[in-house]
Design a protein around this motif. Structure first.
Motif, PDB file in Angstrom:
ATOM      1  N   PRO A  28      41.240 113.876  21.279  1.00 30.76           N
ATOM      2  CA  PRO A  28      41.966 112.383  20.470  1.00 30.76           C
ATOM      3  C   PRO A  28      42.110 112.379  18.778  1.00 30.76           C
ATOM      4  O   PRO A  28      43.436 112.375  18.982  1.00 30.76           O
ATOM      5  N   ALA A  29      41.291 113.566  18.521  1.00 32.03           N
ATOM      6  CA  ALA A  29      41.830 113.743  17.129  1.00 32.03           C
ATOM      7  C   ALA A  29      43.408 114.048  16.708  1.00 32.03           C
ATOM      8  O   ALA A  29      43.793 114.332  15.281  1.00 32.03           O
ATOM      9  N   VAL A  30      43.807 115.452  17.599  1.00 35.61           N
ATOM     10  CA  VAL A  30      44.592 115.924  17.430  1.00 35.61           C
ATOM     11  C   VAL A  30      45.927 115.101  17.859  1.00 35.61           C
ATOM     12  O   VAL A  30      46.982 115.608  17.279  1.00 35.61           O
ATOM     13  N   GLN A  31      45.840 114.419  18.556  1.00 34.81           N
ATOM     14  CA  GLN A  31      46.397 113.610  19.779  1.00 34.81           C
ATOM     15  C   GLN A  31      46.529 112.371  17.963  1.00 34.81           C
ATOM     16  O   GLN A  31      47.789 111.806  17.403  1.00 34.81           O
ATOM     17  N   GLN A  32      45.645 112.682  17.372  1.00 31.72           N
ATOM     18  CA  GLN A  32      46.056 111.235  16.144  1.00 31.72           C
ATOM     19  C   GLN A  32      46.700 112.178  15.557  1.00 31.72           C
ATOM     20  O   GLN A  32      47.944 111.520  14.642  1.00 31.72           O
ATOM     21  N   ALA A  33      46.511 113.355  15.168  1.00 29.68           N
ATOM     22  CA  ALA A  33      47.465 113.618  13.945  1.00 29.68           C
ATOM     23  C   ALA A  33      48.353 114.041  13.723  1.00 29.68           C
ATOM     24  O   ALA A  33      49.626 114.158  13.045  1.00 29.68           O
ATOM     25  N   ARG A  34      49.035 114.425  15.809  1.00 26.04           N
ATOM     26  CA  ARG A  34      50.322 114.359  15.584  1.00 26.04           C
ATOM     27  C   ARG A  34      51.132 113.201  15.931  1.00 26.04           C
ATOM     28  O   ARG A  34      52.391 112.630  15.007  1.00 26.04           O
ATOM     29  N   GLU A  35      50.252 112.275  16.430  1.00 27.97           N
ATOM     30  CA  GLU A  35      50.878 110.865  15.549  1.00 27.97           C
ATOM     31  C   GLU A  35      50.815 110.903  14.379  1.00 27.97           C
ATOM     32  O   GLU A  35      51.902 109.724  13.967  1.00 27.97           O
ATOM     33  N   ALA A  36      49.796 110.702  13.806  1.00 30.41           N
ATOM     34  CA  ALA A  36      50.460 110.912  12.664  1.00 30.41           C
ATOM     35  C   ALA A  36      51.235 110.994  11.188  1.00 30.41           C
ATOM     36  O   ALA A  36      51.986 110.952  10.967  1.00 30.41           O
ATOM     37  N   ALA A  37      51.622 112.667  11.920  1.00 31.82           N
ATOM     38  CA  ALA A  37      53.284 112.941  11.831  1.00 31.82           C
ATOM     39  C   ALA A  37      54.134 112.493  12.410  1.00 31.82           C
ATOM     40  O   ALA A  37      55.293 112.683  11.919  1.00 31.82           O
ATOM     41  N   ARG A  38      54.394 112.208  13.400  1.00 32.69           N
ATOM     42  CA  ARG A  38      54.672 111.612  13.990  1.00 32.69           C
ATOM     43  C   ARG A  38      55.470 110.375  12.817  1.00 32.69           C
ATOM     44  O   ARG A  38      56.493 109.556  12.579  1.00 32.69           O
ATOM     45  N   ARG A  39      55.147 109.410  12.812  1.00 36.02           N
ATOM     46  CA  ARG A  39      54.602 108.492  12.046  1.00 36.02           C
ATOM     47  C   ARG A  39      55.356 108.664  11.006  1.00 36.02           C
ATOM     48  O   ARG A  39      56.041 107.751  10.506  1.00 36.02           O
ATOM     49  N   ILE A 273      71.362  90.026  22.123  1.00 41.44           N
ATOM     50  CA  ILE A 273      69.436  90.074  22.310  1.00 41.44           C
ATOM     51  C   ILE A 273      68.870  88.787  21.566  1.00 41.44           C
ATOM     52  O   ILE A 273      69.358  88.939  20.254  1.00 41.44           O
ATOM     53  N   VAL A 274      68.008  88.462  22.073  1.00 40.63           N
ATOM     54  CA  VAL A 274      66.764  88.268  21.529  1.00 40.63           C
ATOM     55  C   VAL A 274      65.842  89.142  21.595  1.00 40.63           C
ATOM     56  O   VAL A 274      65.474  89.092  23.251  1.00 40.63           O
ATOM     57  N   SER A 275      65.578  89.716  20.085  1.00 42.79           N
ATOM     58  CA  SER A 275      64.740  90.388  20.223  1.00 42.79           C
ATOM     59  C   SER A 275      63.710  90.490  19.536  1.00 42.79           C
ATOM     60  O   SER A 275      62.711  89.472  19.321  1.00 42.79           O
ATOM     61  N   SER A 276      62.662  92.088  19.777  1.00 44.93           N
ATOM     62  CA  SER A 276      61.404  92.338  19.049  1.00 44.93           C
ATOM     63  C   SER A 276      61.967  93.475  18.923  1.00 44.93           C
ATOM     64  O   SER A 276      61.983  94.694  19.229  1.00 44.93           O
ATOM     65  N   SER A 277      61.015  93.588  17.039  1.00 45.63           N
ATOM     66  CA  SER A 277      60.825  95.490  16.967  1.00 45.63           C
ATOM     67  C   SER A 277      59.528  95.988  17.907  1.00 45.63           C
ATOM     68  O   SER A 277      58.489  95.632  18.113  1.00 45.63           O
ATOM     69  N   ARG A 278      60.072  97.114  18.518  1.00 43.85           N
ATOM     70  CA  ARG A 278      58.907  97.696  20.205  1.00 43.85           C
ATOM     71  C   ARG A 278      59.203  99.890  18.833  1.00 43.85           C
ATOM     72  O   ARG A 278      59.676  99.675  18.873  1.00 43.85           O
ATOM     73  N   SER A 279      57.374  99.832  18.889  1.00 37.45           N
ATOM     74  CA  SER A 279      57.227 101.021  19.097  1.00 37.45           C
ATOM     75  C   SER A 279      56.643 101.746  19.494  1.00 37.45           C
ATOM     76  O   SER A 279      55.707 101.267  20.344  1.00 37.45           O
ATOM     77  N   ASN A 280      56.376 102.922  20.021  1.00 40.43           N
ATOM     78  CA  ASN A 280      54.519 103.722  20.069  1.00 40.43           C
ATOM     79  C   ASN A 280      53.878 104.456  19.585  1.00 40.43           C
ATOM     80  O   ASN A 280      52.637 104.682  19.548  1.00 40.43           O
ATOM     81  N   HIS A 281      54.203 103.322  18.338  1.00 35.91           N
ATOM     82  CA  HIS A 281      53.307 103.998  16.872  1.00 35.91           C
ATOM     83  C   HIS A 281      51.577 102.576  17.093  1.00 35.91           C
ATOM     84  O   HIS A 281      51.981 101.184  17.824  1.00 35.91           O
ATOM     85  N   PRO A 282      50.726 103.239  17.531  1.00 35.21           N
ATOM     86  CA  PRO A 282      49.541 102.015  17.616  1.00 35.21           C
ATOM     87  C   PRO A 282      49.666 101.172  16.745  1.00 35.21           C
ATOM     88  O   PRO A 282      49.711 101.001  15.579  1.00 35.21           O
ATOM     89  N   GLY A 283      49.413 100.151  16.944  1.00 37.93           N
ATOM     90  CA  GLY A 283      49.099  98.812  16.744  1.00 37.93           C
ATOM     91  C   GLY A 283      50.049  97.738  15.848  1.00 37.93           C
ATOM     92  O   GLY A 283      50.198  97.176  15.614  1.00 37.93           O
ATOM     93  N   GLY A 284      51.400  98.337  15.696  1.00 40.42           N
ATOM     94  CA  GLY A 284      52.536  97.689  15.236  1.00 40.42           C
ATOM     95  C   GLY A 284      53.656  98.224  15.507  1.00 40.42           C
ATOM     96  O   GLY A 284      54.445  99.401  16.020  1.00 40.42           O
ATOM     97  N   THR A 285      54.529  97.993  14.074  1.00 40.21           N
ATOM     98  CA  THR A 285      56.115  98.917  14.508  1.00 40.21           C
ATOM     99  C   THR A 285      56.518  99.582  12.745  1.00 40.21           C
ATOM    100  O   THR A 285      55.612  99.000  11.341  1.00 40.21           O
ATOM    101  N   GLN A 286      57.620  99.973  12.400  1.00 40.47           N
ATOM    102  CA  GLN A 286      58.041 100.394  11.483  1.00 40.47           C
ATOM    103  C   GLN A 286      59.137  99.465  10.839  1.00 40.47           C
ATOM    104  O   GLN A 286      60.368  99.211  11.848  1.00 40.47           O
ATOM    105  N   ILE A 287      59.627  98.670   9.939  1.00 40.04           N
ATOM    106  CA  ILE A 287      60.821  98.945   8.728  1.00 40.04           C
ATOM    107  C   ILE A 287      61.120  99.079   7.285  1.00 40.04           C
ATOM    108  O   ILE A 287      60.458  99.936   6.748  1.00 40.04           O
ATOM    109  N   VAL A 288      62.084  99.236   6.935  1.00 42.25           N
ATOM    110  CA  VAL A 288      62.760  99.358   6.032  1.00 42.25           C
ATOM    111  C   VAL A 288      63.561  98.048   5.327  1.00 42.25           C
ATOM    112  O   VAL A 288      64.258  96.922   5.676  1.00 42.25           O
ATOM    113  N   LEU A 289      63.082  97.634   4.481  1.00 39.60           N
ATOM    114  CA  LEU A 289      63.467  96.089   4.066  1.00 39.60           C
ATOM    115  C   LEU A 289      64.540  96.358   2.752  1.00 39.60           C
ATOM    116  O   LEU A 289      65.070  98.088   3.434  1.00 39.60           O
TER     117      LEU A 289
END
Length: 321
Positions: A28-39, A273-289
């Motif tokens: 799990p720690a390795v997976q979290q580190a990989r997801e942190a890098a992807r994020r 489209i009537v939509s939502s922001s979606r991602s595989n990041h745990p807990g939310g999504t990312q935006i640029v303002l």
């Protein structure tokens, strides 16, 4: 006689068990580190796209519009020179329509062959394991995870052909001066997940994150988002985010009707489209303002705050998220 030292079977099994436990603890720690890098990479992509939008604005005194023609080009295609894709931009003849024909029977203009199916790494979120390629039955297209803001999504503020309250629509000419809510309170782009392509059902809802509900009946822009949300599905498709170069709403646009990573599927009516922001990041999504800053938005964000972030001039005061 000299005795020989060796491990017993029990000792070997104990060692193997300990190694298995350690692997289970470390994985799990390795997976979290990989997801942190992807994020972080996703954040960097959005940051670069935000800067590209700013550079386009500096050169043209407006944000790039979606083509006023359904056979024209996306805003994403117009910023290619500002994301180090100037050579690709020069290959595109913007005086020629992207598509030939009308309605659902349009096909790629041969003038642009070999361009729309090119993968652009900066337009892809590394956390999305979905298929970036989309085949419409005639041509193959390369998609993007990063969508441009059409509006708050409620009412008709989802329809890029109906002058919505976001920053982009067909033939728009919005500039920084039009963002009266403030650039730090208005979304420029947000991420989404690729549709399920041929891996999801066309008749049954099996994966709300990868499917779009199709709604039929009435002219384009004749239904409110609320009507589309509650309407019965005429089918489902995995076509979302299927092309970075086309103007079709579900390929390049996003709005705030649903909260991030909504359990309800996005819905389309005549391509809008009537939509939502979606991602595989745990807990939310990312935006640029619009000010160029990148933020992570939790799934728990208040819906009114979320929609206010998509509105360029509604006078709302978005709450912290």
């Amino acid at each position: 006689m000299r005795s020989r030292h060796a491990f017993t079977l029990v000792e070997l099994l104990v060692v193997i068990a300990i190694i298995g436990i350690l692997i289970a603890l470390l994985l799990p720690a390795v997976q979290q580190a990989r997801e942190a890098a992807r994020r972080i990479q996703c954040q960097n992509n959005l940051k670069q796209l935000g800067l590209a939008m700013h550079n386009y604005h500096d050169n043209h005194n407006k944000f790039p519009p979606i083509s006023s023609s359904s056979t024209g080009f996306s805003a994403q295609a117009l910023i290619l020179p500002f994301i180090e894709q100037g050579n690709l931009h020069d290959l595109i003849d913007f005086s020629e329509p992207l598509m030939l024909g009308s309605g659902p029977s349009v096909t790629l203009n041969p003038v642009h062959a070999g361009i729309p199916d090119r993968i652009l790494e900066m337009l892809l979120c590394p956390s999305d394991s979905g298929d970036p390629f989309y085949n419409d039955g005639t041509d193959t297209w390369a998609g993007t995870n990063y969508m441009i803001n059409v509006g708050s999504g409620n009412g008709l503020y989802y329809c890029e052909g109906c002058d919505p309250n976001g920053l982009f629509w067909r033939g728009s000419n919005t500039a920084f001066r039009d963002i009266t809510d403030g650039t730090s309170h208005t979304i420029l782009m947000a991420e989404t997940l690729f549709g399920g392509r041929d891996q999801v059902s066309t008749t049954v809802l099996t994966d709300p994150q990868r499917q779009i509900k199709r709604v039929s009946g009435g002219a384009p822009g004749s239904k409110t988002a609320e009507d589309i949300d509650t309407a019965s599905a005429s089918g489902y498709t995995g076509a979302r985010a299927g092309s970075w170069i086309r103007t079709t709403g579900y390929h390049i646009t996003i709005n705030g009707f649903y909260p991030p990573n909504s359990r309800s599927p996005d819905a389309s009516h005549h391509g809008y489209i009537v939509s939502s922001s979606r991602s595989n990041h745990p807990g939310g999504t990312q935006i640029v303002l619009a000010d160029g800053s990148v933020s992570f938005v939790p799934e728990t964000i208040d819906l009114s705050t979320w929609r206010a972030l998509f509105s360029r001039g509604g006078g709302e005061v978005p709450q912290p998220y």
